[in-house]
Design a protein around this motif. Structure first.
Motif, PDB file in Angstrom:
ATOM      1  N   GLN A   1       3.662  -7.816  -8.546  1.00  0.00           N
ATOM      2  CA  GLN A   1       3.605  -8.113  -9.979  1.00  0.00           C
ATOM      3  C   GLN A   1       2.290  -7.648 -10.589  1.00  0.00           C
ATOM      4  OE1 GLN A   1       3.626 -12.335 -11.809  1.00  0.00           O
ATOM      5  NE2 GLN A   1       5.780 -11.749 -11.737  1.00  0.00           N
ATOM      6  N   LEU A   2       1.165  -7.912  -9.915  1.00  0.00           N
ATOM      7  CA  LEU A   2      -0.137  -7.544 -10.474  1.00  0.00           C
ATOM      8  C   LEU A   2      -0.353  -6.033 -10.479  1.00  0.00           C
ATOM      9  CD1 LEU A   2      -2.410 -10.344  -8.984  1.00  0.00           C
ATOM     10  CD2 LEU A   2      -1.604 -10.118 -11.327  1.00  0.00           C
ATOM     11  N   ALA A   3       0.251  -5.339  -9.525  1.00  0.00           N
ATOM     12  CA  ALA A   3       0.149  -3.876  -9.504  1.00  0.00           C
ATOM     13  C   ALA A   3       1.115  -3.217 -10.479  1.00  0.00           C
ATOM     14  CB  ALA A   3       0.409  -3.355  -8.090  1.00  0.00           C
ATOM     15  N   LYS A   4       1.950  -4.043 -11.120  1.00  0.00           N
ATOM     16  CA  LYS A   4       2.930  -3.559 -12.102  1.00  0.00           C
ATOM     17  C   LYS A   4       3.840  -2.485 -11.500  1.00  0.00           C
ATOM     18  CE  LYS A   4      -0.136  -4.655 -15.961  1.00  0.00           C
ATOM     19  NZ  LYS A   4      -0.869  -4.174 -17.157  1.00  0.00           N
ATOM     20  N   LEU A   5       4.351  -2.804 -10.311  1.00  0.00           N
ATOM     21  CA  LEU A   5       5.216  -1.858  -9.621  1.00  0.00           C
ATOM     22  C   LEU A   5       6.669  -1.950 -10.077  1.00  0.00           C
ATOM     23  CD1 LEU A   5       3.784  -2.244  -5.997  1.00  0.00           C
ATOM     24  CD2 LEU A   5       3.406  -0.358  -7.604  1.00  0.00           C
ATOM     25  N   GLY A   6       7.028  -3.032 -10.763  1.00  0.00           N
ATOM     26  CA  GLY A   6       8.409  -3.176 -11.205  1.00  0.00           C
ATOM     27  C   GLY A   6       8.686  -4.595 -11.654  1.00  0.00           C
ATOM     28  N   LEU A   7       9.963  -4.963 -11.679  1.00  0.00           N
ATOM     29  CA  LEU A   7      10.405  -6.263 -12.164  1.00  0.00           C
ATOM     30  C   LEU A   7      10.560  -7.261 -11.020  1.00  0.00           C
ATOM     31  CD1 LEU A   7      13.208  -5.244 -14.695  1.00  0.00           C
ATOM     32  CD2 LEU A   7      10.967  -6.190 -15.265  1.00  0.00           C
TER      33      LEU A   7
ATOM     34  N   GLY B   1       0.806  -1.213   0.000  1.00  0.00           N
ATOM     35  CA  GLY B   1       0.000   0.000   0.000  1.00  0.00           C
ATOM     36  C   GLY B   1       0.840   1.265   0.000  1.00  0.00           C
ATOM     37  N   ARG B   2       2.045   1.199   0.559  1.00  0.00           N
ATOM     38  CA  ARG B   2       2.938   2.359   0.575  1.00  0.00           C
ATOM     39  C   ARG B   2       3.673   2.541  -0.749  1.00  0.00           C
ATOM     40  NH1 ARG B   2       4.150   4.924   5.176  1.00  0.00           N
ATOM     41  NH2 ARG B   2       3.086   4.208   7.061  1.00  0.00           N
ATOM     42  N   LEU B   3       3.634   1.504  -1.589  1.00  0.00           N
ATOM     43  CA  LEU B   3       4.307   1.607  -2.886  1.00  0.00           C
ATOM     44  C   LEU B   3       3.359   2.027  -4.009  1.00  0.00           C
ATOM     45  CD1 LEU B   3       6.558  -1.601  -2.816  1.00  0.00           C
ATOM     46  CD2 LEU B   3       7.224   0.754  -2.278  1.00  0.00           C
ATOM     47  N   LEU B   4       2.038   1.888  -3.781  1.00  0.00           N
ATOM     48  CA  LEU B   4       1.091   2.214  -4.844  1.00  0.00           C
ATOM     49  C   LEU B   4       1.111   3.706  -5.161  1.00  0.00           C
ATOM     50  CD1 LEU B   4      -2.000   0.070  -3.759  1.00  0.00           C
ATOM     51  CD2 LEU B   4      -0.419  -0.388  -5.644  1.00  0.00           C
ATOM     52  N   PRO B   5       1.024   4.056  -6.439  1.00  0.00           N
ATOM     53  CA  PRO B   5       1.017   5.475  -6.823  1.00  0.00           C
ATOM     54  C   PRO B   5      -0.193   6.208  -6.251  1.00  0.00           C
ATOM     55  CG  PRO B   5       1.400   4.053  -8.728  1.00  0.00           C
ATOM     56  CD  PRO B   5       0.988   3.162  -7.607  1.00  0.00           C
ATOM     57  N   VAL B   6      -0.071   7.530  -6.175  1.00  0.00           N
ATOM     58  CA  VAL B   6      -1.177   8.375  -5.713  1.00  0.00           C
ATOM     59  C   VAL B   6      -2.378   8.154  -6.631  1.00  0.00           C
ATOM     60  CG1 VAL B   6      -1.928  10.752  -5.299  1.00  0.00           C
ATOM     61  CG2 VAL B   6       0.426  10.068  -4.765  1.00  0.00           C
TER      62      VAL B   6
ATOM     63  N   GLY C   1      -1.878   9.075   2.855  1.00  0.00           N
ATOM     64  CA  GLY C   1      -0.818   9.951   3.347  1.00  0.00           C
ATOM     65  C   GLY C   1       0.587   9.462   3.095  1.00  0.00           C
ATOM     66  N   ALA C   2       0.753   8.229   2.635  1.00  0.00           N
ATOM     67  CA  ALA C   2       2.103   7.696   2.400  1.00  0.00           C
ATOM     68  C   ALA C   2       2.680   8.264   1.109  1.00  0.00           C
ATOM     69  CB  ALA C   2       2.064   6.177   2.322  1.00  0.00           C
ATOM     70  N   ASN C   3       3.979   8.549   1.121  1.00  0.00           N
ATOM     71  CA  ASN C   3       4.660   9.018  -0.085  1.00  0.00           C
ATOM     72  C   ASN C   3       5.278   7.822  -0.798  1.00  0.00           C
ATOM     73  OD1 ASN C   3       4.162  11.796   0.383  1.00  0.00           O
ATOM     74  ND2 ASN C   3       5.861  11.855   1.857  1.00  0.00           N
ATOM     75  N   PRO C   4       4.748   7.428  -1.973  1.00  0.00           N
ATOM     76  CA  PRO C   4       5.334   6.282  -2.677  1.00  0.00           C
ATOM     77  C   PRO C   4       6.730   6.618  -3.176  1.00  0.00           C
ATOM     78  CG  PRO C   4       3.728   7.393  -4.073  1.00  0.00           C
ATOM     79  CD  PRO C   4       3.637   8.044  -2.718  1.00  0.00           C
ATOM     80  N   PHE C   5       7.522   5.598  -3.418  1.00  0.00           N
ATOM     81  CA  PHE C   5       8.865   5.794  -3.954  1.00  0.00           C
ATOM     82  C   PHE C   5       8.765   6.325  -5.374  1.00  0.00           C
ATOM     83  CE2 PHE C   5      12.683   3.888  -6.082  1.00  0.00           C
ATOM     84  CZ  PHE C   5      13.599   4.784  -5.519  1.00  0.00           C
ATOM     85  N   THR C   6       9.564   7.309  -5.687  1.00  0.00           N
ATOM     86  CA  THR C   6       9.467   7.973  -6.994  1.00  0.00           C
ATOM     87  C   THR C   6      10.348   7.328  -8.062  1.00  0.00           C
ATOM     88  OG1 THR C   6      11.186   9.531  -6.265  1.00  0.00           O
ATOM     89  CG2 THR C   6       8.879  10.189  -5.956  1.00  0.00           C
ATOM     90  N   GLY C   7      11.243   6.417  -7.650  1.00  0.00           N
ATOM     91  CA  GLY C   7      12.114   5.772  -8.635  1.00  0.00           C
ATOM     92  C   GLY C   7      11.556   4.434  -9.100  1.00  0.00           C
ATOM     93  N   ARG C   8      12.443   3.602  -9.619  1.00  0.00           N
ATOM     94  CA  ARG C   8      12.046   2.295 -10.151  1.00  0.00           C
ATOM     95  C   ARG C   8      12.304   1.203  -9.108  1.00  0.00           C
ATOM     96  NH1 ARG C   8      14.131   5.400 -14.232  1.00  0.00           N
ATOM     97  NH2 ARG C   8      16.279   4.791 -13.774  1.00  0.00           N
ATOM     98  N   LEU C   9      11.562   0.080  -9.253  1.00  0.00           N
ATOM     99  CA  LEU C   9      11.613  -0.987  -8.250  1.00  0.00           C
ATOM    100  C   LEU C   9      11.851  -2.350  -8.903  1.00  0.00           C
ATOM    101  CD1 LEU C   9       8.489   0.085  -6.152  1.00  0.00           C
ATOM    102  CD2 LEU C   9      10.854   0.227  -5.371  1.00  0.00           C
ATOM    103  N   ALA C  10      12.530  -3.199  -8.167  1.00  0.00           N
ATOM    104  CA  ALA C  10      12.684  -4.606  -8.556  1.00  0.00           C
ATOM    105  C   ALA C  10      12.662  -5.452  -7.294  1.00  0.00           C
ATOM    106  CB  ALA C  10      13.982  -4.829  -9.326  1.00  0.00           C
ATOM    107  N   VAL C  11      12.153  -6.658  -7.404  1.00  0.00           N
ATOM    108  CA  VAL C  11      12.138  -7.617  -6.298  1.00  0.00           C
ATOM    109  C   VAL C  11      12.959  -8.829  -6.707  1.00  0.00           C
ATOM    110  CG1 VAL C  11      10.715  -9.176  -4.921  1.00  0.00           C
ATOM    111  CG2 VAL C  11       9.912  -6.878  -5.389  1.00  0.00           C
TER     112      VAL C  11
END
Length: 719
Positions: free
Chosen positions: A631-637, A565-570, A603-613
């Motif tokens: 993966q389903l939220a398409k947050l990164g690789l 939830g803290r990684l999801l975009p605004v 109120g959480a500020n998501p990370f503005t860069g790119r992500l990988a797990v």
């Protein structure tokens, strides 16, 4: 010879004059009819047409003839088949007493509109015949590779279909049997008649179950005078026994000075297995407890693909499963044998949340290996070779000259890859291991396992060393580094690592290692994201390797969901990432499914860069839930190797239902399992990474983490 015998039998089925039947006789609530030494008993409330009854008896006779003429197996009993309605989904009861009832049909659909030699009947009758025949040749029940019986049955079904093709105009040719059945087909192709010889030999021998594969190899080699024929049996059993070869007669009952003692058997490399001391359990007590845990297993274990007729759960034929294990429980020769059979039974469900667990009476579940290894070493498998991945500073291996990047050629004289494969097979058979990838990475951790206090002989080679000329002037591999190191238990860890560790690299990529969920992990996670934003990092690699995610899975907000939830975009909407499936206690195939939802943390500020797990075969439980949502939220690789496929949650323990009083063990059962939004399973399958990566030898030698380095490079390359 087989074809002629079967043909005469088949012709008798279609001849105008049917074979003489004994008269129909009423027995209690059953009616019976017999022919050629085979009896069918059926509930009076079930209407069976005369033609169907005759076809059923003929089909059972065909099954017996396949075993006799095709495999050389003569049954030492006259089979009795019972047809009756049952409310319970298992629909099978097995006895091997005076009544000789050896199987039931799950419902009356199996006895209507039958053909002579009906495949439905043959498919179930053959394994029944073969199983009773096989178990009479075994002196113990623990450690029996289930592929052996399946292989004989698979080959017998092939012979049946082959004969149908030969005697029935227009019948299509049977497919070559897959897996173990192909072992016997190849054996017959190379050496006709050998299969019957081997199986006949087996009937006259008394063999421990765990040595059956080895015995088959030895008899086959002796019969053919061909050592290479032993390799065929690798399809149906490991090349070496998973349990130690030594098989002693049961010792007299002991008065238990402690809850456990070392069992009479060990793992293939000498690791002792722990046994419960005390008086042997009567067969009746074992049977009562097996009935209880069997019914709980098939009514509790969550699955999204349950089938009622014939009853199936997690791709297991419930009827066949009960039929397979009940006689093994009855025939177990002592307590230790019985406990091993229970471990194997639970192992068939491939679920870490399902199995024996400690109880106040037995703080370690019986049959548990007593592991001991060389501390300070970690290994990696690259292709078909094993390499040293890490060496702890100051450890005995480091002092002996072991360095990362060295190839492990052999352990105690065995090829290292074979040791890994044997340990993985042990985990799958005895340890409720959920998947192949999970068992494979477990085996790497246990590569140097042996009995405590023994010496491990390691043979290592430097893959970067240039070949050298031998005495004949020929180029040969660099000489081996041969070491002997004492096994022992790892030292107590002074303090557990932080739940989450975060570091920023000079290339503006952060690395976040999540060791576990729960505790202060969410707080540390949020702090790391904030630090990365303030530093203007280009990307973060989230490392979930080795994290089994042992938190319970349910539909409430978990730590992993809160992290996502803290990684999801605004302005992100709620996202369904799957479903948690439970079973209804009232109906076998009724499921209760609740959506798993992640939503943005206000109120959480998501990370503005790119992500990988980064993931591996240990990544399971709540870690897999995190990867699923990521993966389903398409947050990164997602980078690395397929995850563990271990996503069921153990249910809250209830002593009334989950304690086996006589056996002194408690049983763990799962309550919920996670599925993809389309209903496909995660359990036993895992999540495949978008970028599949393995460690590289050069990186190991240089102390670089291949997966993290490549994940970081991918983030830097992204637009």
């Amino acid at each position: 010879m087989f074809a002629t015998a079967f043909l005469s039998c088949a012709l008798s089925f279609v001849a105008p004059a049917a074979p003489p039947f004994q008269g129909v006789a009423a027995q209690d609530d059953f009616t019976s009819k017999s022919a050629s030494g085979i009896t069918v008993r059926y509930d009076k409330s079930i209407e069976i047409a005369t033609a169907d009854l005759d076809a059923l008896l003929a089909s059972l006779r065909v099954s017996r003839e396949i075993a006799r003429a095709g495999l050389g197996i003569t049954l030492p009993f006259d089979p009795v088949v019972t047809v009756r309605r049952r409310k319970q989904p298992k629909g099978a009861y097995y006895t091997d007493g005076d009544d000789k009832i050896f199987f039931d049909f799950p419902n009356e659909n199996f006895v209507t509109r039958l053909q002579l030699g009906d495949e439905r009947i043959v498919r179930y009758a053959l394994p029944c015949y073969l199983q009773i025949w096989l178990y009479r040749s075994l002196t113990s029940m623990g450690g029996l590779d289930p592929r052996i019986l399946e292989s004989i049955n698979g080959y017998a079904m092939y012979l049946f279909k082959k004969e149908i093709e030969r005697t029935t105009p227009g019948a299509k040719a049977p497919e070559i049997p897959e897996g173990g059945g192909n072992c016997w087909l190849q054996l017959e192709t190379f050496y006709p008649g050998t299969t019957s010889f081997i199986l006949n030999n087996l009937a006259s021998m008394k063999v421990p179950a765990h040595l059956l594969g080895q015995t088959l190899r030895e008899v086959a080699v002796a019969a053919t005078d061909d050592p290479k024929i032993a390799e065929l049996f690798d399809l149906i059993s490991p090349p070496e026994p998973l349990l130690g070869a030594a098989e002693l007669e049961p010792s007299p009952p002991l008065v238990a000075a402690s809850a456990l003692r070392t069992g009479r058997l060990g793992l293939f490399n000498g690791v002792p297995l722990l046994d419960a001391a005390g008086e042997p359990l009567p067969a009746s007590e074992r049977m009562n407890e097996f009935e209880k845990l069997f019914l709980m297993s098939i009514t509790i274990a969550p699955d999204n693909r349950i089938r009622r007729e014939p009853p199936a759960l997690r791709d297991l034929d419930i009827w066949r499963l009960y039929f397979e294990y009940r006689p093994r429980v009855l025939r177990a020769r002592d307590n230790f044998d019985y406990y091993l059979v229970l471990r194997e039974f639970f192992g068939r469900f491939q679920d870490r949340a399902m199995g024996l667990m400690p109880s106040p009476a037995l703080p370690v579940p019986p049959g548990t290996p007593y592991w001991s290894s060389i501390t300070g070493l970690k290994f990696a498998r690259i292709g078909d070779k094993i390499y040293v991945a890490r060496v702890s500073p100051g450890s005995e291996p480091e002092k002996a000259g072991v360095k990362p990047g060295l190839e492990v050629v052999a352990v105690d004289g065995r090829p290292a890859v074979r040791v890994v494969e044997l340990l993985a097979a042990f985990a799958r058979q005895f340890d409720s291991c959920p998947s192949y990838q999970r068992s494979a990475i477990f085996a790497l951790d246990g590569l140097l396992t042996g009995a405590q206090g023994t010496v491990c002989k390691l043979e290592l080679r430097d893959p970067a060393a240039p070949p050298q000329k031998n005495a004949k002037g020929e180029l040969a591999p660099a000489p081996l580094l041969v070491l002997e190191l004492a096994r022992g238990l790892p030292p107590d860890q002074k303090a557990p690592p932080p739940t989450v560790e975060f570091t920023a690299r000079p290339d503006q990529i952060g690395v976040m290692k999540i060791h576990q969920f729960g505790g202060d992990s969410l707080q540390r996670f949020a702090q790391a994201i904030e630090e990365a934003n303030q530093a203007g990092l280009k990307g973060i690699v989230i490392d979930l390797r080795g994290n089994e995610g042992m938190s319970l899975i349910d539909t409430r907000q978990r730590t992993s969901s809160a992290m996502l939830g803290r990684l999801l975009p605004v302005n992100s909407e709620k996202l369904v990432i799957g479903s948690a499936v439970r079973r209804s206690p009232e109906e076998f195939d009724k499921k209760i499914s609740n959506e798993i939802v992640i939503e943005r943390t206000p109120g959480a500020n998501p990370f503005t860069g790119r992500l990988a797990v980064v993931v591996d075969g240990w990544t399971g439980g709540e870690s897999e839930w995190f990867v699923l949502g990521f993966q389903l939220a398409k947050l990164g690789l997602v980078v690395g190797q397929t995850t563990a496929g271990s996503v069921t949650a153990p249910k809250a323990f209830e002593a009334k239902h989950q304690s086996l009083t006589a056996s002194r063990v408690d049983i763990s059962f799962p309550s919920a399992s996670v599925f993809w939004p389309d209903g496909s399973p995660l359990q036993t399958v895992g999540i495949k990474p978008q970028v599949a990566l393995e460690p590289e030898v050069a990186d190991l030698a240089a102390g670089r983490d291949t997966l993290v380095e490549k994940a970081a490079a991918l983030l830097l390359q992204s637009p």
